[in-house]
Design a protein around this motif. Structure first.
Motif, PDB file in Angstrom:
ATOM      1  N   GLU A 119      11.925 -50.017-128.536  1.00  0.00           N
ATOM      2  CA  GLU A 119      11.536 -50.374-127.168  1.00  0.00           C
ATOM      3  C   GLU A 119      10.800 -51.709-127.217  1.00  0.00           C
ATOM      4  OE1 GLU A 119       9.143 -47.241-125.534  1.00  0.00           O
ATOM      5  OE2 GLU A 119      10.653 -45.701-125.955  1.00  0.00           O
ATOM      6  N   ILE A 120      11.339 -52.675-126.498  1.00  0.00           N
ATOM      7  CA  ILE A 120      10.701 -53.991-126.392  1.00  0.00           C
ATOM      8  C   ILE A 120      10.272 -54.159-124.946  1.00  0.00           C
ATOM      9  CG2 ILE A 120      11.000 -56.483-126.649  1.00  0.00           C
ATOM     10  CD1 ILE A 120      13.334 -55.852-128.621  1.00  0.00           C
ATOM     11  N   LYS A 121       8.963 -54.215-124.747  1.00  0.00           N
ATOM     12  CA  LYS A 121       8.420 -54.430-123.408  1.00  0.00           C
ATOM     13  C   LYS A 121       7.634 -55.736-123.422  1.00  0.00           C
ATOM     14  CE  LYS A 121       8.455 -49.584-122.308  1.00  0.00           C
ATOM     15  NZ  LYS A 121       7.724 -48.347-122.203  1.00  0.00           N
ATOM     16  N   ARG A 122       7.223 -56.188-122.248  1.00  0.00           N
ATOM     17  CA  ARG A 122       6.533 -57.486-122.146  1.00  0.00           C
ATOM     18  C   ARG A 122       5.344 -57.600-123.086  1.00  0.00           C
ATOM     19  NH1 ARG A 122       6.476 -61.276-118.616  1.00  0.00           N
ATOM     20  NH2 ARG A 122       4.261 -61.176-118.148  1.00  0.00           N
ATOM     21  N   GLN A 123       4.579 -56.519-123.248  1.00  0.00           N
ATOM     22  CA  GLN A 123       3.400 -56.588-124.116  1.00  0.00           C
ATOM     23  C   GLN A 123       3.304 -55.401-125.056  1.00  0.00           C
ATOM     24  OE1 GLN A 123      -0.046 -58.745-121.663  1.00  0.00           O
ATOM     25  NE2 GLN A 123       0.007 -58.869-123.896  1.00  0.00           N
TER      26      GLN A 123
END
Length: 188
Positions: free
Chosen positions: A54-58
């Motif tokens: 999972e790659i999220k903004r932060q």
């Protein structure tokens, strides 16, 4: 104690400690000024569907489904999720590697760590690779070329591009108004 006050022995010890901390991480990572790449070695029998990435903004989370994540934490800075990717590649030794590419939102800063819970590196010691002019985007390339031109002009005692532009405007104005006396005019 400020970094510049370290003795060579203390500096070497700090580097060795940093290298040891980074080697102990369950992943390897590298960065350029524009992006961060994280590599995680996993067993060779795994497929993409066996993984959680999972790659999220932060935030970044990656690991094998049903197990504790290998990396899970807040990113020190934001990333552009639409330009960040991950792939699973086979390695010659029979293992596989989860390759995570994070595109930095701010392309003018170095990261001290991938996730905020990991040990930091000393970003002041980073020696960036020389950028190739042709690799830069159009706007950045134009700005760098202008700076290089202005620097060469200054070295030769010639006007910079901005100074030349002002001189050209004044010359054009003088040509349009020959009745005005500009002999004592100073242009800043």
């Amino acid at each position: 104690m400020a970094d510049k006050d370290l003795t060579p022995e203390q500096e070497a010890a700090a580097r060795a400690k940093e290298n040891e901390e980074q080697a102990a991480l369950p992943y390897k990572w590298t960065q350029t000024i524009a992006d961060v790449d994280v590599n995680i070695t996993v067993p060779g029998n795994l497929k993409g569907r066996d993984l959680v990435v999972e790659i999220k903004r932060q935030k970044l989370k990656a690991g094998i489904k049903g197990q504790d994540p290998i990396i899970d934490g807040d990113l020190p800075h934001t990333v552009l999720t639409e330009d960040s990717t991950w792939t699973l590649t086979s390695s010659p030794d029979g293992t596989k590697t989860i390759e995570i590419h994070l595109d930095k939102a701010n392309k003018m800063e170095w990261w001290a760590h991938v996730v905020t819970t990991a040990p930091k590196i000393d970003v002041t010691k980073i020696q960036p690779e020389d950028s190739k002019l042709h690799e830069l985007d159009g706007e950045t390339r134009g700005m760098v070329e202008k700076m290089m031109y202005d620097q060469r002009q200054k070295e030769q005692g010639l006007p910079t591009s901005d100074e030349q532009k002002k001189n050209d405007i004044l010359k054009k104005f003088q040509d349009q108004h020959p009745e005005l006396d500009f002999s004592n005019a100073k242009v800043n």
